[in-house]
Write an enzyme that holds these catalytic residues in place. Structure first.
Site, mmCIF file in Angstrom:
data_model
loop_
_atom_site.group_PDB
_atom_site.id
_atom_site.type_symbol
_atom_site.label_atom_id
_atom_site.label_comp_id
_atom_site.label_asym_id
_atom_site.label_seq_id
_atom_site.Cartn_x
_atom_site.Cartn_y
_atom_site.Cartn_z
ATOM 1 N N THR A 16 0.799 -1.186 -0.209
ATOM 2 C CA THR A 16 -0.112 0.016 -0.067
ATOM 3 C C THR A 16 0.773 1.333 0.078
ATOM 4 O O THR A 16 0.626 2.297 -0.774
ATOM 5 C CB THR A 16 -0.949 0.213 1.227
ATOM 6 O OG1 THR A 16 -1.910 -1.091 1.020
ATOM 7 C CG2 THR A 16 -1.766 1.313 1.170
ATOM 8 N N THR A 92 1.090 -3.968 4.328
ATOM 9 C CA THR A 92 0.770 -4.423 5.779
ATOM 10 C C THR A 92 0.380 -5.704 5.954
ATOM 11 O O THR A 92 0.359 -5.970 7.143
ATOM 12 C CB THR A 92 -0.234 -3.227 6.285
ATOM 13 O OG1 THR A 92 -1.389 -3.424 5.775
ATOM 14 C CG2 THR A 92 0.522 -1.834 6.382
ATOM 15 N N ASP A 93 -0.217 -6.467 5.068
ATOM 16 C CA ASP A 93 -0.989 -7.598 5.200
ATOM 17 C C ASP A 93 0.063 -8.800 5.875
ATOM 18 O O ASP A 93 -0.510 -9.517 6.653
ATOM 19 C CB ASP A 93 -1.247 -7.943 3.951
ATOM 20 C CG ASP A 93 -2.718 -7.680 3.049
ATOM 21 O OD1 ASP A 93 -3.286 -6.785 3.884
ATOM 22 O OD2 ASP A 93 -2.988 -7.831 2.093
#
Length: 329
Positions: A16, A92-93
């Protein structure tokens, strides 16, 4: 160039933080490491000399173990070359997994910091630039040396072993139990606690093929899926209720699997330890450990799988896996 200026390296993996909105809809990774660094306000005033490395441009969910083993070699090479600290930016996953894997794969005192963003660069209030700035401050600080890999997000510093993503959209998505080990305030890095050193592995030695999975027990689980899963994995992490409990219907299946492969018992709660001898009913922690399951100690299931996968990729046998997990506090 300023004599004795701190040197930091930024390695971009995508995610992201590197995404922008597209005309056809949705955000995709488009920004390079140079773009990310150029967008950080006030970076020049820090005096930090930054070198950048475009390593991958992928969503966090699509990173692989091979990507991260190669990344660990690059991090070690940069540390040997004298950089004061390394910042890894990514989606961030999978930050909690990447950070723990890097904690296991990197040695020495050079700080390794993982960060990202919850809001892409096209959104109002994009948090990427502030996170990169804080991460570079931490990575190039003398205070952070020897802390192992950490995650810096929203100016909090989290140990890789404990950090978790606990919200799908909040800019303060990352938390840890028992809490952050430090924070950044008024441009100063403050370390309040230092985690014990972790096990370490040579990333070049993790060459064996291995497949691991997490099996999360649920209310009314009859254990039928355990038998099917066992035919497709080399090791298993059980995300159990509470302090390490499963339905009685799962006991026979886990007993059989533990005779064939390493089966690690973790708590699905996300914090706290797997107990050893508090409960004694069928499916309790003491019953399962007596049947050959391996305690995951205080590792949550996601981190337990990372350690198990790495052990199997370095050809550890069941006894060696058990010894590695027993070394955890």
């Amino acid at each position: 160039m300023v004599d004795n200026a701190p040197r930091g390296a930024v390695i971009s993996l995508g995610g992201t933080i590197a995404m922008t909105a597209q005309a056809e809809g949705g955000a995709t990774p488009t920004l390079s490491a140079d773009d990310l660094v150029a967008a950080v306000p006030g970076l020049a005033k820090t005096g930090i000399e930054v070198e950048v490395h475009d390593f991958r441009r992928l969503p966090g969910a699509s990173l692989s173990f091979s990507d991260l083993l190669e990344l660990a070699v690059l991090v070690e090479t940069l540390a040997a070359d004298g950089v004061d600290g390394v910042v890894v930016t990514q989606g961030t996953d999978t930050i909690e997994e990447t950070a723990y894997l890097l904690d296991l794969l990197t040695t020495g005192d050079t700080p390794v910091v993982v960060t990202g963003a919850m809001r892409n660069a096209s959104m109002a209030g994009a948090d990427g630039p502030a996170n990169v700035l804080a991460a570079l401050r931490v990575a190039t600080s003398t205070e952070a040396r020897g802390t192992g890999c950490v995650v810096v997000f929203a100016e909090e510093i989290h140990a890789a072993r404990w950090v978790r993503k606990t919200h799908a959209t909040s800019p303060a998505a990352f938390t840890s139990y028992p809490g952050p080990i430090g924070y950044v305030a008024e441009d100063r890095v403050r370390i309040m606690a230092r985690p014990a050193p972790s096990l370490t592995f040579d990333p070049r030695s993790a060459t064996a093929a291995a497949r691991t999975a997490i099996y999360t027990v649920g209310l009314g689980d009859d254990g039928a899926l355990l038998h099917a899963l066992g035919d497709h994995v080399d090791g298993l992490v059980v995300a159990a209720f509470g302090a390490g409990h499963v339905p009685m219907a799962c006991v026979d299946g886990l007993n059989d699997l533990a005779k064939r492969m390493p089966v690690v018992l973790a708590t699905r709660t996300g914090s706290g330890p797997v107990l050893r001898h508090t409960y004694g009913f069928p499916g309790s922690e003491s019953d399962l450990l007596e049947r050959g399951l391996i305690s995951g100690s205080t590792l949550d299931p996601v981190k337990a799988r990372i350690l198990l996968q790495l052990l199997l990729m370095t050809t550890a046998d069941n006894d060696q896996v058990a010894q590695a997990f027993s070394a955890l506090s």
